[in-house]
Design an enzyme around this catalytic site. Structure first.
Site, PDB file in Angstrom:
ATOM      1  N   GLY A 103       0.725  -4.935   0.906  1.00 50.56           N
ATOM      2  CA  GLY A 103      -0.439  -5.020   0.014  1.00 50.56           C
ATOM      3  C   GLY A 103      -0.145  -5.747  -1.287  1.00 50.56           C
ATOM      4  N   ALA A 113       0.869  -1.173   0.000  1.00 50.00           N
ATOM      5  CA  ALA A 113       0.000   0.000   0.000  1.00 50.00           C
ATOM      6  C   ALA A 113       0.908   1.226   0.000  1.00 50.00           C
ATOM      7  CB  ALA A 113      -0.886  -0.028   1.233  1.00 50.00           C
TER       8      ALA A 113
END
Ligand code: CAA
Length: 260
Positions: free
Chosen positions: A111, A66
């Site tokens: 992520g 992320a």
């Protein structure tokens, strides 16, 4: 459809979806997640596409996590929403009726590892690296990494990787069952497309029902899951491809599947 952070190519019943933010090692911000959701929806509805391949732009990364610059200023409510958005898009990939193969060309961290785990099959370059380094940033995985990693590699190994934040290479990822295959870096796309085409040439509805039976069944008690499988098995007999597949076998000729 035009995307700012994604590239979409189609060839031979395959769609290649590339996360395209190489300057940030393809880190996922909210815009990229939204685009990813839109692209998956678009390819789900595209009848020419039978298998989706997901990869990252550039030589270095699949997805390095992320986007930390984006997350830095989030308050708890916005952070929870960001995690829920990521989870929603990754669930969309996991439950996409079409098989999704991750071609992991480099770092798959945080992520990025979570995104790869939402795909059905993971093929990695020998240069790929994996990890859930969130504890180094004072957070935990938020795009379902605590759940998918534990389900894929077991609770003990998942805890070790998440608590230490250690990065592992492709060989170790293969040994613990995190990835399906390791291939030479320069053969990654060719080998992934080869598998994609192999799947695309099978009876499409059967492949889709097998995906559902596995995904849904794993969330059910075994007896119920087996009954669920039997229902989908029965449903296959409503397809032309079942008739063609069995007739072709008995006539000793290759099947001509129509995906119907
Ligand atoms: N978010 C934002 N930007 C990132 C990023 C990320 N996750 N990962 C890399 N970048 C950026 C860097 O800031 C750098 O930008 P600048 O050139 O503008 O400085 C650029 O990408 C190149 O990165 P590096 O210079 O760091 O490259 P490197 O080869 O030295 O190191 C790396 C590569 C080991 C992958 C390193 O970039 C790194 O550790 N990245 C962060 C990995 C990480 O912690 N991921 C987890 C994020 S949290 C998360 O994902 C939470 C969740 O589950 C929802």
């Amino acid at each position: 459809m035009q995307f700012n952070n994604l590239l979409v190519q189609k060839e031979n019943n395959l769609a290649i979806l590339t996360i395209n933010r190489p300057a940030a090692l393809n880190a996922l911000n909210a815009d990229t997640l939204h685009e990813l959701g839109q692209a998956i929806q678009m390819l789900t509805e595209d009848e020419e596409v039978k298998v989706i391949i997901l990869t990252g732009a550039g030589e270095k990364a699949f997805v390095a996590g992320a986007d930390i610059a984006f997350m830095q200023q989030l308050d708890p409510i916005a952070a929870r929403q960001f995690a829920l958005t990521g989870q929603m898009v990754f669930n969309q990939i996991e439950s996409c009726p079409k098989p999704v193969i991750a071609a992991i060309n480099g770092y798959a961290l945080g992520g990025g590892c979570e995104l790869a785990m939402a795909c059905d099959i993971r093929i990695a370059s020998e240069k790929a690296k994996f990890g859930q380094p969130e504890v180094n940033l004072g957070v935990i995985p938020g795009f379902a990494g605590t759940q998918r990693l534990a389900r894929l590699v077991g609770k003990g190994k998942a805890k070790e990787l998440i608590f230490t934040g250690d990065m592992i290479d492709a060989q170790e990822a293969y040994q613990i069952g995190l990835i399906n295959q390791i291939v030479p870096h320069d053969q990654l796309m060719d080998q992934t497309k080869k598998m994609g085409l192999k799947i695309a040439n099978k009876a499409l509805v059967a492949v889709q029902l097998a995906k559902r039976a596995i995904n849904e069944g794993l969330e059910m008690p075994l007896e119920q899951a087996n009954y669920h499988e039997a229902n989908y098995f029965g449903l296959c007999f409503a397809t032309n491809d079942q008739k063609e597949g069995m007739a072709a076998f008995l006539a000793k000729r290759p099947p001509q599947f129509q995906g119907k």
